[in-house]
Design an enzyme around this catalytic site. Structure first.
Site, short mmCIF file in Angstrom:
data_model
loop_
_atom_site.label_atom_id
_atom_site.label_comp_id
_atom_site.label_asym_id
_atom_site.label_seq_id
_atom_site.Cartn_x
_atom_site.Cartn_y
_atom_site.Cartn_z
N SER B 151 12.12 1.37 -36.68
CA SER B 151 10.67 1.47 -36.67
C SER B 151 10.17 1.31 -35.22
O SER B 151 10.64 2.01 -34.35
CB SER B 151 10.07 0.41 -37.60
OG SER B 151 8.71 0.67 -37.86
N ASP B 317 11.22 7.78 -46.60
CA ASP B 317 10.34 7.20 -45.57
C ASP B 317 9.25 8.22 -45.23
O ASP B 317 9.53 9.26 -44.63
CB ASP B 317 11.18 6.88 -44.33
CG ASP B 317 10.37 6.23 -43.22
OD1 ASP B 317 9.13 6.14 -43.33
OD2 ASP B 317 10.98 5.80 -42.22
N HIS B 350 10.19 3.41 -45.93
CA HIS B 350 10.41 2.98 -44.55
C HIS B 350 11.12 1.64 -44.47
O HIS B 350 11.95 1.41 -43.59
CB HIS B 350 9.05 2.91 -43.84
CG HIS B 350 9.15 2.50 -42.41
ND1 HIS B 350 9.77 3.28 -41.47
CD2 HIS B 350 8.74 1.38 -41.76
CE1 HIS B 350 9.72 2.67 -40.29
NE2 HIS B 350 9.11 1.52 -40.44
#
Lengths: 373, 373
Positions: B151, B317, B350
């Site tokens: 991320s 995601d 995610h």
């Protein structure tokens, strides 16, 4: 009360009710604000009910009285459009719970002389439909040639033949679903928490002094607005483009066009919508699950209806994606109901049903003509 | 300052700087809080830097001092894990702008004796990386065997070889992107507006009396949290299941499990995170666009590096979808950099990179071993 608008008729009616609600309470009297276009024919076979979405209203094809903008579905409803007042008697009413003249949290409770605020009863999509049926009774409309809606309007349209299987001949459901998903509920809950976190909300009793929870409602609208657009559409429309000044400020002003756009969406929304109505209508949508109301079987909800169905989804709609429409079509086929389905291609995500989309007009036009043939 | 934690070493260092920032300001002194695990070998060839995500911290594999929970990536870092302190000298530092000991809006400005608050300079992902490089200089680390992040941590990892092409041998970028999209910016803007709408925010000057903008920060976290999960994952985990009382209340309490879960996510977050830090770090992410910093060419950013790259995305995601990783891989190949890529399947969206995912561990393990062979 009534006055002429561009070509619609602006009307509000007080029906005595009481309307028995899903939550156990009874609502009465029931105010319903509505617009009509065209005239009913002799045998009453040309009536179309249009259902509006979460933040929509009865001004489907007439200018909005406070914003002055054209009706929200002028591309679909009007002279020369698929839903033409020359052919149909068209009705669009403000859902109960809303704030454009129908009974809702902002309207005055005759029993107390004060706004209902959060004392307004929690309603459901089915309650909205039952209120519409009351209005049709009042107008002397027995059967609907068609009920049509997109998004939350589609939820009402789909609910109509489950509650009144003999009153609907054709049902058009666009960019909608048969039940609210966990993700749908989650986004709504964010919006409600944003409103309730605004100190001006004060448990909903903010009508007296005009200090309304604008900041919270604006944040709620911004979050929801993202779900109405596709990622690709946002990228095409804004990308990472900067505002006119064209250089990064390294600050917290709206540097990117998409920030400015979202802020504008939030600010303009609070001028035309009531925060408590937003709470009540999102709650109604979260409770929406047609199968649940029929022992867990969506097909069972449609066994009694003789209606024809038309389902339309958009390929970039991630709020109510195509899979949700397919679930409905499968259930309708299992129930033996005639149902056609088309997925349209659009870059605009969920909002596509409100925007320029000639294919959508052709689908609606063809389906309505097919029903009269 | 230092004390023993479970097996990490809790440390904070004040570096004189000044650190020249992308926005034009200079930050100095620069406090950096960090954890290390394992020991550096004789030739300094076993150093791994782990970069944390938006709301992460330096406690990658040691218990969090305020929540008591295990480190956020204990599944990846620790004895017997792919990143094993028996093999590597592992460093994880709190990014500047954050609130766990590194310089940020909540830390005291030595020039005034008051918290920086919104007077803290706006920073970028590259600024975070430059601060990490200062820390490495301080620790006598010349080269990184690997830099790894998921991320926002992946954004830092990917930035490392663009700023310091000679200091990185291997770069692992998980569930990340080379630039923040319009939709990414939009969601962040909603969160920032929610915080700034909280009357306790007061322009960021809320440290003195402890009345912090919890409600706004909680709404921001709730909105963001939805983007960390997949629609399918939410449906699997919660669906439309009701809370334990099992009947609808027809009210505004958390009837659905997903509502209760989201509210809990918001409330627990505000206990461990500073609202101003949330503003600064989301802003840094919005400004992130590696290609933009290299004349619009992502490939050009990597022409000078000799690093090997490993990209990993997750099929569910939708915050940083697989297409974003593919864009990076294409640019790396165009730049002649060795890059492997895998899309893993996971129901968790995610957040998958933080959760149990044996395939991810195998990929990281295999890539690191391949780099040492």
């Amino acid at each position: 009360m009534s006055d002429d608008s561009r070509f619609g008729l602006r009307r509000q009616v007080r029906l005595s009710g009481p309307l028995a609600l899903d939550g156990g309470a009874a609502l009465g009297p029931v105010d319903i604000a509505y617009e009509t276009y065209g005239a009913m024919n002799a045998d009453g076979s040309n009536v179309i009910l249009i259902c509006h979405a979460l933040t929509g209203d009865q001004y489907v094809a007439s200018d909005h009285p406070s914003t002055g903008k054209p009706g929200w579905w002028w591309r679909m409803v009007g002279p020369g459009k698929p839903v033409d007042p020359a052919d149909y008697f068209i009705i669009c009413s403000n859902v109960i719970g809303s704030c454009m003249g129908s009974s809702g949290p902002a309207s005055v409770d005759p029993a107390t002389g004060e706004p209902h605020a959060m004392r307004f009863p929690v309603i459901t999509i089915a309650d909205m439909v039952r209120a519409q049926a009351l209005l049709l009774d009042h107008l002397g409309v027995d059967r609907l040639c068609a009920v049509i809606g997109g998004s939350m309007g589609g939820m009402q349209a789909l609910t109509w033949p489950t509650l009144f299987p003999d009153r609907v001949e054709n049902c058009i459901v666009i960019a909608s679903t048969a039940r609210h998903s966990a993700q749908n509920i989650a986004f709504h809950e964010v919006g409600r928490q944003a409103i309730m976190a605004d100190p001006n909300w004060r448990g909903g009793d903010y009508y007296a002094d005009g200090r309304v929870p604008s900041a919270g409602l604006s944040v709620a609208r911004m979050a929801a607005h993202i779900t109405y657009l596709s990622e690709a559409g946002l990228t095409e429309k804004f990308g990472r483009r900067l505002q006119a000044r064209a250089t990064k400020t390294f600050g917290f002003d709206a540097d990117f066009q998409v920030e400015s756009y979202l802020r504008h969406q939030g600010l303009s929304f609070v001028e035309r919508f009531d925060a408590n109505s937003y709470l009540f209508i999102t709650r109604a949508m979260d409770y929406y699950d047609i199968a649940e109301d029929h022992g867990g079987s969506l097909a069972r909800a449609f066994t009694a209806t003789k209606a024809r169905f038309c389902l339309v989804s958009f390929d970039t709609d991630w709020l109510y994606p195509t899979t949700e429409s397919r679930i409905i079509v499968h259930a309708l086929h299992a129930a033996g109901a005639p149902a056609s389905f088309v997925e349209l291609s659009s870059p605009f995500g969920h909002d596509a049903f409100l925007l320029e989309c000639p294919e959508l007009n052709r689908v609606v036009d063809g389906f309505l003509k097919g029903g009269r043939a």
